[in-house]
Design an enzyme around this catalytic site. Sequence first.
Site, PDB file in Angstrom:
ATOM      1  N   LYS A  19       0.798  -1.219   0.102  1.00  0.00           N
ATOM      2  CA  LYS A  19      -0.026  -0.072  -0.073  1.00  0.00           C
ATOM      3  C   LYS A  19       0.975   1.212  -0.044  1.00  0.00           C
ATOM      4  CE  LYS A  19      -2.671   2.180   3.574  1.00  0.00           C
ATOM      5  NZ  LYS A  19      -3.127   3.190   2.971  1.00  0.00           N
ATOM      6  N   LYS A  50       4.961   8.672  -7.490  1.00  0.00           N
ATOM      7  CA  LYS A  50       5.591   9.504  -6.438  1.00  0.00           C
ATOM      8  C   LYS A  50       7.144  10.017  -7.003  1.00  0.00           C
ATOM      9  CE  LYS A  50       4.541   8.030  -2.274  1.00  0.00           C
ATOM     10  NZ  LYS A  50       5.027   7.629  -0.851  1.00  0.00           N
ATOM     11  N   ASP A 137      -1.344  -0.216  -4.404  1.00  0.00           N
ATOM     12  CA  ASP A 137      -3.057  -0.012  -4.051  1.00  0.00           C
ATOM     13  C   ASP A 137      -3.918  -0.312  -5.178  1.00  0.00           C
ATOM     14  OD1 ASP A 137      -3.173   2.490  -1.673  1.00  0.00           O
ATOM     15  OD2 ASP A 137      -1.197   1.810  -2.680  1.00  0.00           O
TER      16      ASP A 137
HETATM   17  P1  ADP Z   1       6.010   3.943   0.137  1.00  0.00           P
HETATM   18  O1  ADP Z   1       7.069   3.742  -0.361  1.00  0.00           O
HETATM   19  O2  ADP Z   1       5.369   2.511   0.622  1.00  0.00           O
HETATM   20  O3  ADP Z   1       5.082   4.719  -0.051  1.00  0.00           O
HETATM   21  P2  ADP Z   1       7.707   5.049   2.162  1.00  0.00           P
HETATM   22  O4  ADP Z   1       8.977   3.972   2.414  1.00  0.00           O
HETATM   23  O5  ADP Z   1       7.966   6.464   1.360  1.00  0.00           O
HETATM   24  O6  ADP Z   1       6.452   4.411   1.836  1.00  0.00           O
HETATM   25  O7  ADP Z   1       7.439   5.523   3.851  1.00  0.00           O
HETATM   26  C1  ADP Z   1       6.593   6.609   4.027  1.00  0.00           C
HETATM   27  C2  ADP Z   1       7.237   7.322   5.397  1.00  0.00           C
HETATM   28  O8  ADP Z   1       6.970   6.472   6.470  1.00  0.00           O
HETATM   29  C3  ADP Z   1       8.808   7.572   5.277  1.00  0.00           C
HETATM   30  O9  ADP Z   1       8.813   8.854   4.896  1.00  0.00           O
HETATM   31  C4  ADP Z   1       9.400   7.084   6.442  1.00  0.00           C
HETATM   32  O10 ADP Z   1       9.622   8.235   7.367  1.00  0.00           O
HETATM   33  C5  ADP Z   1       8.463   6.271   7.317  1.00  0.00           C
HETATM   34  N1  ADP Z   1       8.615   4.895   7.671  1.00  0.00           N
HETATM   35  C6  ADP Z   1       8.536   3.967   6.740  1.00  0.00           C
HETATM   36  N2  ADP Z   1       9.137   2.757   7.428  1.00  0.00           N
HETATM   37  C7  ADP Z   1       9.334   3.239   8.839  1.00  0.00           C
HETATM   38  C8  ADP Z   1      10.047   2.349   9.869  1.00  0.00           C
HETATM   39  N3  ADP Z   1      10.100   1.024   9.924  1.00  0.00           N
HETATM   40  N4  ADP Z   1      10.096   3.438  11.098  1.00  0.00           N
HETATM   41  C9  ADP Z   1       9.890   4.617  11.254  1.00  0.00           C
HETATM   42  N5  ADP Z   1       9.383   5.301   9.895  1.00  0.00           N
HETATM   43  C10 ADP Z   1       9.115   4.790   8.930  1.00  0.00           C
HETATM   44 MG    MG Z   2       7.531   4.636  -2.290  1.00  0.00          MG
END
Ligand code: ADP
Ligand code: MG
Length: 261
Positions: A19, A50, A137
Amino acid sequence: AGILLLEPGLMKKIAFYGKGGIGKSTTVSNLSVALTDMGYSVMQIGCDPKADSTINLTKGEKIPTVLTMMSQKGSGITLDDVVFKGSGNVYCAETGGPKPGCGCAGRGIITAFEQLELLGIYERYNPDIVIYDVLGDVVCGGFALPIRKGYAEEVYIVTSGEKMALYAADNIQQAVINNSSRGYAKVKGLVLNSRNIPNEFEAVNEAAIQMKTELLLKIPRDSIIQEAENHGMTAVEYAPQSEISQAYRKLAKIVAGETPE
Ligand code: ADP
Ligand code: MG
């Protein structure tokens, strides 16, 4: 560099789905760096409009996307326009997406993949491991491309214990099953990225059983991630001894086929 477990010359291609906002890019970037520490050459391809999959491998700065460069350069586009060396010498690329409200994000992934293949991305860089970081998603034909046509052989699903994340996880598995005749992707298992909700481990473990797959490992929630992000870095580089970095290194061993106890 350690002993390489993967067969030399054989490119391993895997995909991480989940997601939006669940932590795919954070997980994949840390995994990529951990794999380079083990001696592997790695390519990370962000497949999310993104276009920030690799941002913490490139000092917090976004790289130009394949779709953007295609629209700017047309047939004059080269790999040097869209592939950049990041931390650990990870080769970084982003498919990008259409302008909001115009065009189709899934179609964009297909266009970007076709362009990268036409330019011979795999032949030129010849990485040991290619990781596709894919928004899960909506698993339309475009977002399902990395699990079709033999792109990725293994699919890892990042989830928390939250309902919507588990719903997306289930959808992704369905997509793999529905496309099983068109490629060879298999769900390797679930990666729990903790949100620290009550009974989270039990909820994800139960989901794994229902999905007839495995809960591979748990990544803790840790503010070190935000600290590292503020420096445009992965936790594995910023705080190599931290518990969360150890979790990412454990994931790297799983991906490389050296399953830890
Ligand atoms: P996605 O790629 O799935 O959209 P992201 O990797 O960009 O999600 O993560 C979204 C936000 O969540 C990041 O900016 C990060 O700060 C936070 N995040 C992700 N994993 C962790 C974790 N294990 N602990 C703390 N913060 C996290
Ligand atoms: Mg991402």
